[in-house]
Structure formats: C-alpha cells, structure tokens
Design a protein around this motif. Structure first.
Motif, short mmCIF file in Angstrom:
data_model
loop_
_atom_site.label_atom_id
_atom_site.label_comp_id
_atom_site.label_asym_id
_atom_site.label_seq_id
_atom_site.Cartn_x
_atom_site.Cartn_y
_atom_site.Cartn_z
N LEU A 292 4.27 -3.08 -6.84
CA LEU A 292 3.69 -2.35 -5.87
C LEU A 292 2.36 -2.68 -5.35
O LEU A 292 1.53 -2.58 -4.21
N CYS A 400 3.18 -0.48 6.71
CA CYS A 400 4.68 -0.40 6.88
C CYS A 400 5.43 -1.66 7.40
O CYS A 400 5.81 -1.53 8.53
N ARG A 406 9.12 -1.70 -2.76
CA ARG A 406 9.34 -0.16 -2.85
C ARG A 406 9.74 -0.01 -4.22
O ARG A 406 10.75 -0.55 -4.46
N TYR A 422 5.28 6.43 -0.23
CA TYR A 422 5.57 4.82 -0.51
C TYR A 422 7.20 4.73 -1.17
O TYR A 422 7.63 3.72 -1.17
N ALA A 425 12.50 5.25 1.60
CA ALA A 425 12.93 4.21 2.14
C ALA A 425 12.98 4.32 3.53
O ALA A 425 13.04 3.34 4.24
#
Length: 452
Positions: A292, A400, A406, A422, A425
C-alpha cells in the motif's frame, strides 16, 4: 465471564460502520479514535465559532450502504433531515458565465434521466448531445466494464472534446478526486453505472444539511453506546499481539484485551496501527503495508467564504471555471448552527478544489484571496467578502489510478481485519466506499465467530 469486545482502531466512517454492524449483531465493540472528534477525513472542525466540515462531501442517491446506516442510527424522519436532496445538476455559478454547461437530470429510472437531461442541456450543440448519448449507450451495452489499465481520458476519447471537458471530466474529478488523464476508467464506469443505470433517484446529489460528524460518526457512537459498546476519542490504539483466540491492544501505553480488532485508519497510517512485535510475528502484515506504500495521494482544498450580505445563487451547488475553484456550495445550515462569537454573516459558501494543481503552492490566505477574486471575475456584483478560511487536506484521498494497489481482503492476520475506503475495489475514495468496507470487515468478524 463477559466476552472481550471487538476493538476498532479508528473512528472514521469505516470504523463507525463496522461498529454499528457489529452492535446490531449483539457483539460488544470499543472504538478508539486518536482525534477529539470522530469522523476521520469527514468530520466537523470549529473555526471562529462556525461548525465547518474539513471538506465538502457530496453523496449520490446510489450510495445505499451509507444512507441505510445513517437511517439506522438516526431513525426516520431524522435521517432525511441530514441531507438536502437535489437532482443531479451542473449549473453555472453566474448567468453570464462563458463556455459553461447547464444540465439537470430529472428523477426517472435508469439512463432515461441522463437522456432527458442531455436533450435539454444548454451549452452543447445538438451534434454534441447526440454523440454523448451514443457514447453512453455503448458504455451501457458493454455492461459498464472497462479494461483495468484504461484511464478515464482514454474512455472519453470518442466524445467531442467539449463534452468531455464540460461534463465528464468535472464529474470524474468530483467523484474520484483524480484527473481524467490518470484516473481509473473501470472505477469511474462503476460510478456512472450506479448513478445513471439504477433507481430513479440514484443520480441525486445529497448535500449535507448538518456537519459531517453529526450526520454519522457521533450518531453511530450513541447507537453503539446504547447497545453496550463505547467510543473513546483522544486515545491512540495499536495492535500488539494477534491470534484467533484474542488480540492485545495498547491504548496510550496501557494494555487491553479484545476478541478481535478491526483496523480502520488511512493507508499512510496503517504501519503505526501495529506494534513492531505484531509486525514481526505476522509477515503478511508488513508485506500488505509495503504494497500500500505505492499508493499516491491527492489533496482537497475547501475555501470557506462568508459574506455580510446575502445574494441569490441559481442552485445550492454551482459550477465554477476551475481557476482555481471547481464547485461552490451554499451552506446556510452552518450559519444556523453558529456558536457565540462567530462572525456576523448572512451567507457562507464552500468552494472546493479537488486534486493537485498550481493552487497547492499557495498559502491558505493566498488561496482564499484567489478564490474570492475568481468569484468576482465570474460575478462582479458579489458583496464584499467579510470572512474566509481555507482548509487543505493534503492526503484527502488516495489517487484513484488504474491498477492501484489494493489489499486482498478484510482479514489481515488471525483476529485482525481491515476497513477503509482504499479496501473497496468497486468505488473510489468516497464515504460509500468507507462504509462498505466497514460493513465487510464486520461481516468477516461475524463469519469467523460463527460455529463451524
């Protein structure tokens, strides 16, 4: 013996959604929020006695999970009073605004609302409106599915440039907080599907009629407390040890026992939610956190402008010309809740600037001055500005973009689960994504507690 509660680290909208979902299932919860006011990146901030929001958030009628939880914690009809519901409209700030689009989507089922709105739109030629309808019909026939590597700009490329610039690119910035050149076409198509291919009111704009903390997080805290749980503000919690049999939490230096933990903090705060010994004991944890770390972030600036004399706006939400402000919101509800010592104002506007740009180099005062000058350039008859405040969230949302990293799912380690916008999906970094992720994390906790 009393069962230890589920600990929720983070009292934003995701953490509060998880808490309400678990409380409804009869599971005791304890929420730990480091700030003094719950809500995370969507909360109340006090400035000069005015209960402002740290950013102007707009919901869509399609945000079913959020609206359902707001209704649950407030009850009806109080839940309906939390928002001002309006049909989706792109309305110029001033009548004389050049190169502007005026479009209102009526409340009819599915894409018919968009069709009728485009047919009656001002600022587009007949050929541009027909091309737009054909483009949207092709998107609908494809089931709103787009390649994972496609950008919004590429998705919009078959359209006449003015249609993309006046309609879809501003909505992309508003929904994804990411410029069309780098934004994910797949996620934006999901938003378009929910807004324009669903129920008759799915495309409605829901403007806050209360401050963001009161709309959900504070009401969620009361709801949870009424079912035996608790929310602690001003307390920073950290996962120290995790196992299926239970989790140890450190809360400002003292130890607490939990049956499980849901970590509901921002992705850039995730590493600090775990003690070094917890990371060392569960190698998938640092691996997920490192993945991440590749996320980029986009800011949101909200410039609040107060006026001693009121003036008429064509709509509660109006479109500007992106130099630098993008949208202006009329917020009479804030003035109605102003505290003692607040400035004497007759009108208060929130002007939003999403994503990064040249404005990010300006100080707060300089940005407020630039936005005030912008409004006067568009509408010279505005009364003088009597008060201003710029609030800039430098990491308001993740960018985004296509193929963004993810996490794999809500389970991070034995007894430890993840919630946050976050982690969703399907949606961009919105309140709906945060709420959906909190519900999903609570669902995973309940599934793991069920007898097998």
């Amino acid at each position: 013996m009393t069962e230890p509660p589920v600990a929720i680290v983070g009292g934003g909208w995701a953490g509060c959604a998880a808490a309400v979902t678990l409380a409804d299932a009869g599971v005791p919860v304890t929420v730990y929020e480091a700030a003094t006011i719950p809500g995370g990146r969507a909360r109340r901030v006090e400035r000069a006695g005015l209960p402002l929001d740290n950013g102007q958030h707009v919901l869509l009628g399609a945000y079913a999970a959020t609206l359902a939880l707001v209704a649950r914690v407030h009850g009806e009809p109080a839940a309906r009073r939390q928002f001002v519901r309006r049909p989706l409209a792109v309305v110029p700030f001033a009548a004389g605004q050049t190169d502007a689009l005026r479009l209102v989507v009526p409340r009819v089922p599915g894409r018919l609302g968009l069709v009728l709105g485009l047919l009656g739109a001002r600022g587009l030629s007949l050929a541009e409106r027909i091309a737009n309808l054909r483009w949207f019909r092709a998107l609908e026939r494809a089931g709103f599915r787009r390649p994972p590597s496609e950008t919004v700009a590429r998705m919009l490329s078959p359209l006449p440039p003015r249609v993309a610039r006046l309609l879809w690119e501003p909505l992309c910035i508003a929904a994804l907080n990411t410029p069309a050149a780098s934004a994910s076409a797949r996620v934006f198509a999901n938003v378009l599907r929910e807004a324009f291919a669903g129920a008759r009111d799915a495309s409605d704009f829901l403007l806050p009629a209360n401050d963001l903390a009161a709309i959900f997080p504070e009401a969620a805290a009361r709801y949870v407390e009424g079912r035996g749980g608790s929310l602690h503000t001003g307390e920073r919690a950290q996962v120290v040890a995790a196992a299926r049999s239970g989790v140890t939490i450190a809360v400002d230096g003292r130890a607490a026992t939990a049956s499980a933990a849901i970590v509901a903090v921002g992705p850039h705060q995730l590493r600090h939610a775990f003690a070094p010994e917890a990371l060392a004991a569960h190698p998938p944890l640092p691996a997920a956190i490192d993945a991440l770390a590749a996320l980029a972030y986009e800011p949101i600036a909200t410039v609040w402008l107060g006026f001693a004399h009121a003036f008429r706006l064509p709509a509660p939400m109006t479109r500007l010309d992106d130099a630098p402000g993008q949208w202006a919101f009329d917020r009479p509800d804030i003035l109605a809740r102003a505290g003692p010592g607040s400035p004497r104002l007759a009108q208060l506007l929130a002007v939003v600037i999403s994503a990064s740009g040249p404005h990010t180099a300006l100080s707060g005062d300089a940005l407020a001055h630039a936005v005030d000058a912008q409004l006067r350039r568009i509408e010279p008859r505005l009364p003088p500005c009597a008060w201003s405040q710029a609030i800039v969230e430098k990491r308001a949302t993740y960018a985004c973009t296509r193929n963004r990293p993810r996490p794999a799912g809500p389970r991070l380690a034995p007894g430890v689960y993840l919630a946050g916008d976050y982690a969703d999906a399907e949606y961009p970094a919105t309140l709906e994504a945060a709420v959906r992720s909190g519900i999903a994390a609570a669902g995973a906790v309940l599934a793991d507690r069920a007898p097998h």
